[in-house]
Design a protein around this motif. Sequence first.
Motif, mmCIF file in Angstrom:
data_model
loop_
_atom_site.group_PDB
_atom_site.id
_atom_site.type_symbol
_atom_site.label_atom_id
_atom_site.label_comp_id
_atom_site.label_asym_id
_atom_site.label_seq_id
_atom_site.Cartn_x
_atom_site.Cartn_y
_atom_site.Cartn_z
ATOM 1 N N VAL A 1 87.043 27.672 64.322
ATOM 2 C CA VAL A 1 88.123 28.623 64.077
ATOM 3 C C VAL A 1 88.394 28.846 62.590
ATOM 4 O O VAL A 1 88.592 29.977 62.158
ATOM 5 C CB VAL A 1 89.410 28.181 64.806
ATOM 6 N N PRO A 2 88.383 27.812 61.718
ATOM 7 C CA PRO A 2 88.696 28.056 60.304
ATOM 8 C C PRO A 2 87.674 28.930 59.578
ATOM 9 O O PRO A 2 87.982 29.462 58.519
ATOM 10 C CB PRO A 2 88.716 26.640 59.702
ATOM 11 N N LEU A 3 86.454 29.070 60.108
ATOM 12 C CA LEU A 3 85.417 29.814 59.398
ATOM 13 C C LEU A 3 85.502 31.307 59.711
ATOM 14 O O LEU A 3 84.528 31.948 60.099
ATOM 15 C CB LEU A 3 84.037 29.262 59.755
ATOM 16 N N ASN A 4 86.664 31.856 59.494
ATOM 17 C CA ASN A 4 86.903 33.247 59.873
ATOM 18 C C ASN A 4 86.217 34.253 58.965
ATOM 19 O O ASN A 4 86.148 35.438 59.302
ATOM 20 C CB ASN A 4 88.414 33.519 59.892
ATOM 21 N N ASN A 5 85.741 33.820 57.795
ATOM 22 C CA ASN A 5 85.082 34.739 56.871
ATOM 23 C C ASN A 5 83.576 34.807 57.068
ATOM 24 O O ASN A 5 82.904 35.613 56.414
ATOM 25 C CB ASN A 5 85.379 34.322 55.426
ATOM 26 N N LEU A 6 83.029 33.984 57.944
ATOM 27 C CA LEU A 6 81.586 33.926 58.120
ATOM 28 C C LEU A 6 81.073 35.218 58.745
ATOM 29 O O LEU A 6 81.501 35.622 59.824
ATOM 30 C CB LEU A 6 81.219 32.732 59.005
ATOM 31 N N THR A 7 80.126 35.876 58.064
ATOM 32 C CA THR A 7 79.553 37.130 58.569
ATOM 33 C C THR A 7 78.062 37.013 58.882
ATOM 34 O O THR A 7 77.530 37.842 59.617
ATOM 35 C CB THR A 7 79.726 38.270 57.542
ATOM 36 N N TYR A 8 77.406 36.000 58.334
ATOM 37 C CA TYR A 8 75.943 35.910 58.431
ATOM 38 C C TYR A 8 75.560 34.463 58.692
ATOM 39 O O TYR A 8 75.987 33.556 57.977
ATOM 40 C CB TYR A 8 75.332 36.382 57.117
ATOM 41 N N ILE A 9 74.737 34.233 59.738
ATOM 42 C CA ILE A 9 74.241 32.880 59.987
ATOM 43 C C ILE A 9 72.803 32.949 60.491
ATOM 44 O O ILE A 9 72.462 33.799 61.328
ATOM 45 C CB ILE A 9 75.139 32.107 60.976
ATOM 46 N N MET A 10 71.956 32.084 59.944
ATOM 47 C CA MET A 10 70.558 32.062 60.326
ATOM 48 C C MET A 10 70.088 30.618 60.478
ATOM 49 O O MET A 10 70.370 29.778 59.629
ATOM 50 C CB MET A 10 69.695 32.781 59.283
ATOM 51 N N PHE A 11 69.380 30.346 61.574
ATOM 52 C CA PHE A 11 68.745 29.057 61.809
ATOM 53 C C PHE A 11 67.231 29.245 61.766
ATOM 54 O O PHE A 11 66.699 30.134 62.437
ATOM 55 C CB PHE A 11 69.130 28.499 63.179
ATOM 56 N N VAL A 12 66.540 28.401 61.017
ATOM 57 C CA VAL A 12 65.081 28.472 60.917
ATOM 58 C C VAL A 12 64.497 27.091 61.210
ATOM 59 O O VAL A 12 64.940 26.087 60.644
ATOM 60 C CB VAL A 12 64.644 28.930 59.507
ATOM 61 N N ASP A 13 63.532 27.038 62.126
ATOM 62 C CA ASP A 13 62.801 25.799 62.430
ATOM 63 C C ASP A 13 63.725 24.678 62.903
ATOM 64 O O ASP A 13 63.827 23.620 62.271
ATOM 65 C CB ASP A 13 61.992 25.347 61.210
ATOM 66 N N LEU A 14 64.377 24.912 64.026
ATOM 67 C CA LEU A 14 65.183 23.872 64.670
ATOM 68 C C LEU A 14 64.254 23.062 65.568
ATOM 69 O O LEU A 14 64.044 23.391 66.730
ATOM 70 C CB LEU A 14 66.315 24.508 65.488
ATOM 71 N N ALA A 15 63.684 21.989 65.035
ATOM 72 C CA ALA A 15 62.582 21.288 65.697
ATOM 73 C C ALA A 15 62.981 20.630 67.015
ATOM 74 O O ALA A 15 62.184 20.594 67.955
ATOM 75 C CB ALA A 15 61.994 20.246 64.747
ATOM 76 N N CYS A 16 64.185 20.093 67.106
ATOM 77 C CA CYS A 16 64.573 19.302 68.284
ATOM 78 C C CYS A 16 65.814 19.814 68.993
ATOM 79 O O CYS A 16 66.225 19.236 70.008
ATOM 80 C CB CYS A 16 64.805 17.841 67.873
ATOM 81 N N CYS A 17 66.422 20.857 68.490
ATOM 82 C CA CYS A 17 67.686 21.341 69.047
ATOM 83 C C CYS A 17 67.502 21.836 70.475
ATOM 84 O O CYS A 17 66.563 22.563 70.788
ATOM 85 C CB CYS A 17 68.225 22.459 68.170
ATOM 86 N N ARG A 18 68.436 21.428 71.369
ATOM 87 C CA ARG A 18 68.334 21.770 72.789
ATOM 88 C C ARG A 18 69.159 22.984 73.188
ATOM 89 O O ARG A 18 68.916 23.587 74.237
ATOM 90 C CB ARG A 18 68.798 20.584 73.635
ATOM 91 N N GLN A 19 70.146 23.354 72.391
ATOM 92 C CA GLN A 19 70.987 24.495 72.765
ATOM 93 C C GLN A 19 71.593 25.149 71.543
ATOM 94 O O GLN A 19 71.711 24.542 70.483
ATOM 95 C CB GLN A 19 72.115 24.043 73.707
ATOM 96 N N LEU A 20 71.955 26.424 71.708
ATOM 97 C CA LEU A 20 72.666 27.125 70.660
ATOM 98 C C LEU A 20 74.123 26.688 70.676
ATOM 99 O O LEU A 20 74.661 26.345 71.727
ATOM 100 C CB LEU A 20 72.557 28.635 70.867
ATOM 101 N N PRO A 21 74.789 26.689 69.536
ATOM 102 C CA PRO A 21 76.177 26.209 69.486
ATOM 103 C C PRO A 21 77.130 27.130 70.229
ATOM 104 O O PRO A 21 77.009 28.358 70.171
ATOM 105 C CB PRO A 21 76.483 26.180 67.993
ATOM 106 N N ASP A 22 78.086 26.523 70.909
ATOM 107 C CA ASP A 22 79.044 27.296 71.702
ATOM 108 C C ASP A 22 80.120 27.953 70.843
ATOM 109 O O ASP A 22 80.790 28.883 71.290
ATOM 110 C CB ASP A 22 79.728 26.390 72.732
#
Length: 684
Positions: A397-418
């Motif tokens: 919730v506090p990150l209200n100014n975030l406009t751009y997010i990119m993930f590259v090479d998530l080797a072990c991640c099982r899910q996208l963040p909720d």
Amino acid sequence: MFWMNSKWSVTKMPPEINYTVYLSYEYMPSYLKQCFLYYSLLPKSKPYNMDQVVAMWMSEGFLHGNSSDLEELGRNYYKELLSRNLIEPDNLYVAPWISSMHDVVRSFAHYMTKYEALIAQDGDTDILTKLSSQKFLRLTIESNQLQSGEVDWKSLQEQQSLRTLISTIQIKMKPGDSLIMFSSLRTLHIEFANVVSLVESLHQLKHLRYLKLVNTNISVLPGNIGKMKLLQFLDLHGCENLVNLPGSIVKLGQLRLLELPSISVIPGGFRTLTNMRKLNWFRAHMDGEWCSLDELESLSQLRFLSLYKLENVSAASCAANARLGDKKYLIRLSLFCTSRLENDGLIKEKECIPEEEQRRIEKVFNELSPPPSIDNIIMGGYFGKQLPTWMMSATMVPLNNLTYIMFVDLACCRQLPDGLCQLPNLQFFKVDRAPFIRRVGAGFLQAAATPFPRLNEMYLLGMVQWEEWEWEEQVQAMPRLEKLMLRKCKLRRIPTGVATNARALKELFLQDVQHLNYLETLPSVVELTMLRIPDMERITNLPNLQKLTITDCPKLKVLESIPALERLILQDYVMEELPEYMRDIKPRISLLSSLAAGQSGPEWDKFSHVEYVKAYACDGNNPRKWYVLYTRDNGKLESNISSSTVFEGDTMAAEEERQAAAAVASGPGDGNKEQEAYRLQTAV
């Protein structure tokens, strides 16, 4: 200060100078005139972003005010030049980050600065004469015709009054060459040069504010670089032979920007550089006397921060000591580990990531929580199973100014963040290579009343095991999504929620989607591109689709209910006959005849504004038997098509069954100054 007095007036204006630009210049405030004229010195062949331009303005002393606000003041000047149409934004970027100057405007600015600035560009043949006959304050060398070593360092030494020197070509240098004669330099920008001989004399440039050595061969910086007390901007991007920085670099108390090669290591004591605004490729290091993340704590003025080799951080406490969350001005953050993935997007065959390491990197990233001011986040090479906790629903919730997010090479991640769906201003979301994500579940959308309310572009790429995307019709999300790209996955269907809720979706791009066999009921899509969709069988009910590209979709059998279709690009180089679904779509083999007719033909208005046109049709083993070639600048149209060709004979119907025709044109468009592509391809 640039020469801006009344020596030159409209009555003496050369005919090649645009009078409209002159009027725009005359009505400009003086503070903006010098910024405008300086912009014209930047080489045309290289893109310069807004912050690089502002840094050069600052180095020349064009910006006056509170030291903490100079970058923001410079950005305002930059935006004012944009608003006056004196520079033009690159449409490939969402924000006006990269811009250019029209040749007409540039010519005017060069004329205005001709008594104090020399810009050596392609076509110049008398640069050596000019250098020997006139003294300049600013010099730009970018002419490809001079790369043979025609210009050597000695030929520049007469220009002892230089304040700015920009070179993007090879300048011939020899041992003993020095910078000592350029004592007035404020800005020095050299690319692709052998500058080893110059490095030892760098400390002689007492007034230098901006030093950019890009892709040069230097392996060391002088140990006395700390004597350059006024240096504010130091860019060493691409100097891959430079491994360690000298200890005296921590004495550069005015330094606001440091751009490092990816392999450089910073010495201890870095915490003293409290004026730092932008720090790129800071390499995390834990052994010896090198700088660690702890020393970032005191850099409270940071706006841009890029951290590299974060797998070297052995304890989460070190990350916590960096106190990123307290940096109230930070707007862009990049966090990188070394990638554990192969080129195919899968974990390297011999790469075994113990669970202990995965848990450690998760703890490290949990402590790198950004401040509420953050606008842009890039994460690369992360190998934890779970993304950082500050990306989950309760803490986003506090990150209200975030406009751009990119993930590259998530080797072990099982899910996208909720938690991402809660962000009120997120406009761009990209995942590039995440081999363990098999399912995007309901949680990706259901943590907010209106998930992703302002998301405009979404790219889900290289999720090679992804099979299921859950988005039911009743879940109202992504109302502003305009562009969606899915590439290299095993997705079996496009969820119904895309059709019913993403009502602004205009562009859909699908590539290497393995198990998708139908596409239907997408009412808002205007442009659809399908590249190598091996199981695709049916495309139906796309009422607003205008442009369709189909490449290597061998099982496609049904193409119907697309009444608005204007352009079809069909590419399949093994196809021997038209597929059944094109029975009601008449291939326009006669297109080449119409093009060859020029102004008297029906296609003239469609291609005459394009810079270059090349169109071909084949006959048997000759893929380019017939052709049309057109160049807009000289109005020249060439063709071997005449009334006697097969295109206008009675055998045309028979030929249509076995010929392939293609027309490809590209180039700048009309007054909108946008790149256009006029492309029609039909395989028969």
